[in-house]
Enzyme design. Structure first.
Site, short mmCIF file in Angstrom:
data_model
loop_
_atom_site.label_atom_id
_atom_site.label_comp_id
_atom_site.label_asym_id
_atom_site.label_seq_id
_atom_site.Cartn_x
_atom_site.Cartn_y
_atom_site.Cartn_z
N ASP A 26 0.82 -1.22 0.00
CA ASP A 26 0.00 0.00 0.00
C ASP A 26 0.85 1.27 0.00
O ASP A 26 1.95 1.28 0.54
CB ASP A 26 -0.90 -0.03 1.25
CG ASP A 26 -2.04 0.95 1.16
OD1 ASP A 26 -2.31 1.47 0.06
OD2 ASP A 26 -2.67 1.21 2.20
N GLY A 27 0.29 2.31 -0.58
CA GLY A 27 0.93 3.63 -0.52
C GLY A 27 1.55 4.08 -1.84
O GLY A 27 2.18 5.14 -1.90
N ASN A 28 1.32 3.31 -2.89
CA ASN A 28 1.91 3.67 -4.19
C ASN A 28 1.39 5.03 -4.69
O ASN A 28 2.14 5.84 -5.22
CB ASN A 28 1.56 2.62 -5.25
CG ASN A 28 2.14 1.26 -4.93
OD1 ASN A 28 3.02 1.16 -4.09
ND2 ASN A 28 1.65 0.23 -5.59
N ARG A 30 0.08 7.58 -2.94
CA ARG A 30 0.59 8.72 -2.15
C ARG A 30 2.06 9.00 -2.47
O ARG A 30 2.49 10.14 -2.51
CB ARG A 30 0.39 8.45 -0.65
CG ARG A 30 -1.01 8.78 -0.18
CD ARG A 30 -1.32 8.14 1.13
NE ARG A 30 -1.55 6.71 0.97
CZ ARG A 30 -1.59 5.84 1.97
NH1 ARG A 30 -1.39 6.25 3.19
NH2 ARG A 30 -1.82 4.57 1.73
N ASN A 74 -10.56 -3.26 -6.36
CA ASN A 74 -9.73 -2.30 -7.10
C ASN A 74 -10.27 -1.97 -8.50
O ASN A 74 -9.84 -0.99 -9.12
CB ASN A 74 -8.28 -2.78 -7.22
CG ASN A 74 -7.49 -2.65 -5.93
OD1 ASN A 74 -6.56 -3.39 -5.68
ND2 ASN A 74 -7.85 -1.69 -5.08
N ARG A 77 -11.37 1.65 -9.35
CA ARG A 77 -10.43 2.75 -9.64
C ARG A 77 -10.62 3.24 -11.08
O ARG A 77 -11.17 2.52 -11.90
CB ARG A 77 -9.00 2.27 -9.42
CG ARG A 77 -8.78 1.94 -7.97
CD ARG A 77 -7.35 1.65 -7.67
NE ARG A 77 -7.23 1.47 -6.24
CZ ARG A 77 -6.16 1.75 -5.53
NH1 ARG A 77 -5.08 2.20 -6.11
NH2 ARG A 77 -6.13 1.56 -4.23
N SER A 199 -8.24 -4.99 5.00
CA SER A 199 -8.80 -4.74 3.67
C SER A 199 -9.10 -6.02 2.88
O SER A 199 -8.66 -6.15 1.73
CB SER A 199 -7.87 -3.82 2.86
OG SER A 199 -7.68 -2.61 3.52
C1 FPP Z 1 -2.01 0.02 -3.25
O1 FPP Z 1 -1.53 1.35 -3.24
C2 FPP Z 1 -1.49 -0.70 -4.39
C3 FPP Z 1 -2.22 -1.31 -5.37
C4 FPP Z 1 -3.70 -1.29 -5.38
C5 FPP Z 1 -1.58 -1.96 -6.52
C6 FPP Z 1 -0.33 -2.73 -6.23
C7 FPP Z 1 0.32 -3.00 -7.52
C8 FPP Z 1 1.65 -3.05 -7.74
C9 FPP Z 1 2.67 -2.92 -6.68
C10 FPP Z 1 2.16 -3.20 -9.14
C11 FPP Z 1 1.88 -4.50 -9.82
C12 FPP Z 1 2.32 -5.65 -9.07
C13 FPP Z 1 3.26 -6.55 -9.44
C14 FPP Z 1 3.44 -7.69 -8.53
C15 FPP Z 1 4.08 -6.48 -10.64
P1 FPP Z 1 -2.57 2.54 -3.46
O2 FPP Z 1 -2.68 2.79 -4.91
O3 FPP Z 1 -3.85 2.20 -2.78
O4 FPP Z 1 -1.83 3.71 -2.74
P2 FPP Z 1 -2.53 4.93 -1.98
O5 FPP Z 1 -3.28 4.35 -0.81
O6 FPP Z 1 -1.36 5.77 -1.57
O7 FPP Z 1 -3.42 5.62 -2.96
#
Ligand code: FPP
Length: 244
Positions: A26-28, A30, A74, A77, A199
């Protein structure tokens, strides 16, 4: 004398590692926002983090690593973000297949893959097939995964079985209807980015998992952060409802 690696904050005992670690990546979003980048850039860096943490798990001897890549929720989104994550998964699988004989990581998928593109489904099947023979770490990629969905599927499959055989079910045999059949439950579940919830991740399997939360955002999560989570785990007292 155990096998130790000196780490900041203590010594990591390599003989007492969790067998199964699960991570909510999580946190990508942000991470990207803080840098003025599109959310997809956060996912791309998050995918690199995943690759490195999987390699690290193999290096130190964690047997199972389960990561939440895309949940059943998801799909809500924006379409361009969903498409970006699917493209990253495709890219990851193509590269994983190319490097497979060198990296030797066994890959499995947890989730309902029927909703994915035929290309992605084909890549997933190929990855599972080629990596079947590898020993060491097994990575479970949760894609279109939701724990409630997983449990409902298991209940339906068991009901069918019951109609045929009248077989009784117990906690252990019920686990055989889950995506995680045959695997030990996660010993440690890590959630970065400051959120403290599951979650819809591994709800059945998490019954006795140790939970570890950190404010670090997933794209910044390093081997050092993994060591900190493992050290924290090694300090926990696991009683499984009993007394010591
Ligand atoms: C949650 O962060 C992350 C996801 C919903 C997607 C995760 C996907 C990857 C890491 C890439 C694909 C995976 C692989 C294994 C190649 P968020 O988007 O909810 O972050 P936020 O809470 O900061 O908005």
């Amino acid at each position: 004398m155990g096998l130790f690696r000196k780490k900041q904050g203590g010594k990591l005992n390599l003989e007492k590692l969790p067998r199964h670690v699960a991570i909510i990546m999580d946190g990508n979003g942000r991470w990207a926002k803080k840098r003025g980048l599109p959310r997809s850039a956060g996912h791309a860096t998050g995918a690199e983090t995943f690759r490195d943490i999987a390699a690290y798990c193999k290096e130190i001897g964690v047997q199972y690593l389960t990561v939440y890549a895309f949940s059943t929720e998801n799909w809500k989104r924006p379409p361009e973000e969903v498409a970006a994550i699917m493209t990253l998964l495709e890219k990851y699988l193509i590269e994983a297949i190319e490097k497979m004989e060198k990296e030797k990581i066994k890959i499995k998928f947890f989730g309902d893959l029927t909703a994915l593109s035929p290309k992605l489904r084909e890549l997933a099947a190929e990855t599972e097939r080629i990596s079947e023979k590898f020993e060491g770490v097994q990575v479970n990629l949760c894609v279109n995964y939701g724990a409630r969905d997983e449990i409902l599927r298991a209940v339906r499959a068991y009901a069918e079985e019951y109609k045929r055989s009248g077989k009784a079910v117990n906690e252990e045999s019920f686990s055989d209807y889950l995506y995680s059949m045959g695997l030990p439950d996660p010993d440690l579940i890590i959630r970065p980015s400051g959120e403290q919830r599951l979650s819809n991740f591994l709800l059945w399997q998490a019954a006795y998992s140790e939970l570890y939360f950190t404010d670090v955002l997933w794209p910044d999560f390093s081997r050092k952060d993994m060591d900190m989570a493992l050290l924290a785990y090694q300090k926990r007292d696991r009683r499984y409802g009993g007394v010591k």
